[in-house]
Design an enzyme around this catalytic site. Structure first.
Site, mmCIF file in Angstrom:
data_model
loop_
_atom_site.group_PDB
_atom_site.id
_atom_site.type_symbol
_atom_site.label_atom_id
_atom_site.label_comp_id
_atom_site.label_asym_id
_atom_site.label_seq_id
_atom_site.Cartn_x
_atom_site.Cartn_y
_atom_site.Cartn_z
ATOM 1 N N TRP A 133 12.374 -2.174 0.230
ATOM 2 C CA TRP A 133 12.696 -0.753 0.291
ATOM 3 C C TRP A 133 13.948 -0.492 1.100
ATOM 4 O O TRP A 133 14.749 0.399 0.757
ATOM 5 C CB TRP A 133 11.490 0.033 0.808
ATOM 6 C CG TRP A 133 10.307 -0.215 -0.076
ATOM 7 C CD1 TRP A 133 9.168 -0.921 0.230
ATOM 8 C CD2 TRP A 133 10.174 0.168 -1.451
ATOM 9 N NE1 TRP A 133 8.350 -0.988 -0.871
ATOM 10 C CE2 TRP A 133 8.937 -0.333 -1.908
ATOM 11 C CE3 TRP A 133 10.984 0.885 -2.335
ATOM 12 C CZ2 TRP A 133 8.494 -0.142 -3.221
ATOM 13 C CZ3 TRP A 133 10.542 1.069 -3.639
ATOM 14 C CH2 TRP A 133 9.310 0.561 -4.068
ATOM 15 N N LYS A 166 0.434 7.475 0.366
ATOM 16 C CA LYS A 166 -0.254 6.414 1.106
ATOM 17 C C LYS A 166 -1.319 7.011 2.031
ATOM 18 O O LYS A 166 -2.491 6.716 1.909
ATOM 19 C CB LYS A 166 0.740 5.601 1.941
ATOM 20 C CG LYS A 166 2.042 5.248 1.266
ATOM 21 C CD LYS A 166 1.924 4.127 0.255
ATOM 22 C CE LYS A 166 3.310 3.690 -0.192
ATOM 23 N NZ LYS A 166 3.288 2.589 -1.151
ATOM 24 N N ASP A 221 12.311 5.457 7.325
ATOM 25 C CA ASP A 221 11.461 5.519 6.140
ATOM 26 C C ASP A 221 10.062 5.119 6.598
ATOM 27 O O ASP A 221 9.789 3.958 6.852
ATOM 28 C CB ASP A 221 11.977 4.561 5.066
ATOM 29 C CG ASP A 221 11.058 4.455 3.852
ATOM 30 O OD1 ASP A 221 9.991 5.103 3.834
ATOM 31 O OD2 ASP A 221 11.400 3.700 2.923
#
Length: 357
Positions: free
Chosen positions: A100, A191, A167
């Site tokens: 990511w 999540k 992030d």
């Protein structure tokens, strides 16, 4: 019977949240309509919208110097929005800890940012969080706090004089955070915060003014969404409704201190089994860098890994197959995964090792 969901995301929601949404789905608070059917300009929806923001502030202890934005496009859009809004022609510094952060680096470079990768663990297949020293003069400093594929997580956030951008998609709302050195924190909800479809950005108000209006499309400016209280366009109303319910669930269950204690207990249970399996299981992340959210590991006899996944499914546990880039097994144990759920997986892991070791 509901499955025990260990998927990396989207993943399960607390059963209390789902039941509340089920109860209100057709007739929200006896108003005669579903929350999905009403205008985002209505008083009914605005109570949910701003209520969710207030709950986020309460959970994290965020003061008025931060703006909370509800956006769309997931982390992938943030990979571009962050440099579009924060880059000022200098250097943007990134730490590369996996897929990511690599995507974020690629996107920033693609739009012309002078990116400097100041630290990486790629040469060791991202088994740890590397040491980093950000400069004091970068336009911003960027990290990914938890790495879902490789199962690594920052235990202490780096200190920097440059604006720190995080992030936090996969460890959002899993533990308390000290915001004194955080300039921007963002993540998709799918999540720990709610269903897919809404991205939460928590940003210092002073940073919102950095954007060069004549260079950045209107919709890609944080300023646009801040000025319009995240109602510039039609927001994902049902996703935000579920986000609001999930934030209330966290508050009702003791907030982020309590959920962090539970997450530590859940993770330690699985890591103890891996470490004491006499070599049957092997964790990917180095011990001091292990994630509390994503437990990534291999079975040393790799031929048994598919059997593990298949047998777990027969025992009501899904989502345990590792990411294609790493293989093996991955148990994502987000907030909605209960201690009892993890104990069931732990029992299965012990029995599987005993039977096949």
């Amino acid at each position: 019977m509901r499955k025990i969901n260990f998927s990396a995301g989207p993943t399960g929601l607390p059963i209390q949240v789902l039941k509340k949404a089920q109860e209100e789905f057709v007739n929200y608070k006896n108003e005669g309509y579903s929350i999905m059917e009403i205008s985002h300009r209505s008083k009914t929806y605005e109570e949910i919208h701003f209520g969710a923001m207030d709950k986020i502030r309460k959970l994290y202890g965020i003061d008025d110097s931060y703006e909370i934005l509800f956006l769309q496009g997931g982390a992938h859009l943030q990979f571009a929005m962050i440099p579009y809004n924060l880059y000022q022609g200098g250097v943007a510094e990134y730490v590369n800890t996996g897929v990511w952060s690599k995507k974020a680096i690629k996107e920033a470079k693609q739009i012309g940012v002078d990116v400097r990768v100041v630290s990486t663990s790629e040469d060791e297949n991202f088994t740890h969080i590397p040491d980093v020293n950000f400069s004091d003069t970068a336009d911003y400093a960027y990290i990914c706090s938890n790495n879902t594929i490789y199962g690594t997580q920052y235990k202490i956030l780096p200190k920097t004089k440059s604006p720190l951008v995080i992030d936090a998609s996969s460890d959002f709302f899993s533990k308390p955070l000290d915001f004194s050195n955080i300039a921007l924190l963002y993540g998709g909800a799918q999540k720990n915060a709610g269903p897919s479809g809404v991205t939460i950005v928590i940003i210092k108000k002073e940073l919102i003014e950095r954007v060069m209006d004549d260079m950045v499309p209107t919709f890609l400016r944080y300023k646009t969404h801040a000025q319009n209280k995240s109602l510039y366009n039609t927001p994902p109303t049902f996703a935000i409704y579920l986000l609001d319910l999930n934030m209330q669930w966290l508050l009702d269950n003791g907030g982020l201190d309590k959920i962090n204690q539970l997450n530590i207990k859940k993770a330690n249970l699985l890591y103890d089994i891996i470490d004491n399996s006499q070599g049957f299981y092997k964790g990917h992340a180095q011990t001091n860098h292990r994630s509390l959210m994503n437990v990534s590991f291999n079975i040393v006899n790799s031929k048994l890994e598919q059997s593990f996944v298949d047998e777990a499914a027969k025992n009501n546990m899904i989502g345990l197959k590792g990411h294609r880039l790493l293989g093996g097994i991955r148990a994502s144990i987000y907030n909605a995964v209960s201690l009892e759920d993890v104990e069931n997986l732990a029992d299965f892991m012990r029995e599987f090792a005993k039977k096949n070791g």
